[in-house]
Design a protein around this motif. Structure first.
Motif, short mmCIF file in Angstrom:
data_model
loop_
_atom_site.label_atom_id
_atom_site.label_comp_id
_atom_site.label_asym_id
_atom_site.label_seq_id
_atom_site.Cartn_x
_atom_site.Cartn_y
_atom_site.Cartn_z
N ASP A 4 0.85 -1.17 0.00
CA ASP A 4 0.00 0.00 0.00
C ASP A 4 0.90 1.24 0.00
N PRO A 5 0.56 2.27 -0.79
CA PRO A 5 1.42 3.46 -0.80
C PRO A 5 1.58 4.09 0.58
N SER A 6 0.59 3.91 1.43
CA SER A 6 0.68 4.48 2.78
C SER A 6 1.40 3.53 3.73
N ALA A 7 2.01 2.47 3.23
CA ALA A 7 2.68 1.49 4.09
C ALA A 7 3.95 2.07 4.72
N ASP A 8 4.42 3.18 4.19
CA ASP A 8 5.63 3.77 4.75
C ASP A 8 5.33 4.59 6.00
N TYR A 9 4.09 4.52 6.46
CA TYR A 9 3.71 5.30 7.63
C TYR A 9 4.52 4.93 8.87
N SER A 10 5.06 3.74 8.90
CA SER A 10 5.71 3.26 10.12
C SER A 10 6.91 4.11 10.52
N SER A 11 7.53 4.78 9.56
CA SER A 11 8.70 5.58 9.92
C SER A 11 8.30 6.92 10.54
N GLN A 12 7.06 7.39 10.30
CA GLN A 12 6.64 8.67 10.84
C GLN A 12 5.91 8.53 12.18
N GLU A 13 5.23 7.42 12.40
CA GLU A 13 4.44 7.25 13.62
C GLU A 13 5.32 6.79 14.77
N ASP B 295 5.12 -3.71 22.88
CA ASP B 295 4.25 -4.66 23.56
C ASP B 295 5.12 -5.51 24.47
N SER B 296 4.98 -5.32 25.77
CA SER B 296 5.84 -6.06 26.71
C SER B 296 5.49 -7.53 26.75
N GLU B 297 4.28 -7.91 26.30
CA GLU B 297 3.87 -9.31 26.29
C GLU B 297 4.53 -10.08 25.14
N HIS C 1 10.54 -4.01 12.22
CA HIS C 1 9.80 -5.02 11.45
C HIS C 1 8.31 -4.98 11.77
N LEU C 2 7.73 -3.78 11.72
CA LEU C 2 6.29 -3.64 11.94
C LEU C 2 5.52 -4.32 10.81
N PRO C 3 4.28 -4.73 11.05
CA PRO C 3 3.50 -5.38 9.99
C PRO C 3 3.33 -4.47 8.79
N LYS C 4 3.30 -5.09 7.60
CA LYS C 4 3.10 -4.33 6.37
C LYS C 4 1.61 -4.25 6.06
N GLN C 5 1.23 -3.17 5.40
CA GLN C 5 -0.15 -3.05 4.93
C GLN C 5 -0.14 -3.32 3.44
N ARG C 6 -1.00 -4.26 3.01
CA ARG C 6 -1.08 -4.61 1.60
C ARG C 6 -2.50 -4.37 1.12
N THR D 126 -0.06 -7.75 6.94
CA THR D 126 0.68 -9.01 6.85
C THR D 126 1.95 -8.90 7.68
N PRO D 127 2.44 -10.03 8.16
CA PRO D 127 3.70 -9.97 8.91
C PRO D 127 4.83 -9.46 8.03
N ASN D 128 5.71 -8.72 8.62
CA ASN D 128 6.86 -8.19 7.90
C ASN D 128 7.98 -9.22 8.00
#
Length: 193
Positions: free
Chosen positions: A25-34, A39-41, A55-60, A69-71
């Motif tokens: 998804d073109p907005s999949a690069d959001y992970s670098s800005q947010e 998650d301690s669990e 390695h955050l999940p990717k949006q497809r 989806t898993p990265n």
């Protein structure tokens, strides 16, 4: 494998360029800005929160639906992954092995299920049912030439033609399929499989 290999891809050493899927998804690069989530669990986050954040999940985007989806990029530098990236036909061969295993399992299961009546008797009964449906069913107009006529022609006086067709099928089916897959993989740009 030699024909479909990725040229210029090295199994050992650094890689030259980054692969981006057309499914991303073109907005999949959001992970670098947010802000990064922690998650301690989660075992990975508990051990190394910085590594897990890379390695955050990717949006497809699949058929208009955005799916997470898993990265799997954390595994891209393992030797197994690099070998499969260099020789993508190995993945295709794995699919063939899995399909063949299921084929054999169904064959063995059917032989055990129909052990009393005999698998050949059941197959023959099904074949006769198909022929009767073709000849006497309400869709019989779709079959202007009867199967029995074709079989009779081949079996009485034209067995050489049957031999030629059998050999052509055997020599074209598997090599033709492999060749078509090889051409498709070779025509794709590097990394677009």
């Amino acid at each position: 494998m030699f024909m479909t290999r990725r040229r210029g891809y090295r199994i050992y050493g650094p890689q030259r360029r980054h692969y981006k899927s057309i499914l991303d998804d073109p907005s999949a690069d959001y992970s670098s800005q947010e802000p990064l989530t922690y998650d301690s669990e989660n075992e990975d986050d508990a051990r190394d929160p910085v590594a897990a954040a890379r390695h955050l999940p990717k949006q497809r985007n699949c058929c208009g639906v955005v799916v997470q989806t898993p990265n799997t990029s954390r595994f891209k530098n393992t030797i197994q992954s690099r070998i499969l990236q260099r020789f993508p036909f190995l993945v295709e061969m794995l699919y063939w092995v899995i399909n063949y295993a299921f084929y054999r399992m169904t064959s063995i299961a059917s032989q055990r299920i129909f052990a009393k009546t005999g698998i050949w008797n059941v197959a023959q009964a099904h074949g006769i049912a198909v022929l009767e449906t073709e000849q006497e069913g309400w869709l019989s107009f779709l079959f202007p030439i009867q199967e029995r006529t074709v079989q009779y022609w081949f079996m009485h006086g034209h067995q050489d033609a049957l031999t030629v067709l059998n050999k052509a099928y055997a020599l074209i089916h598997i090599p033709g399929t492999v060749g078509q897959v090889a051409l498709a993989l070779q025509a794709a740009p590097d990394g677009d499989y």
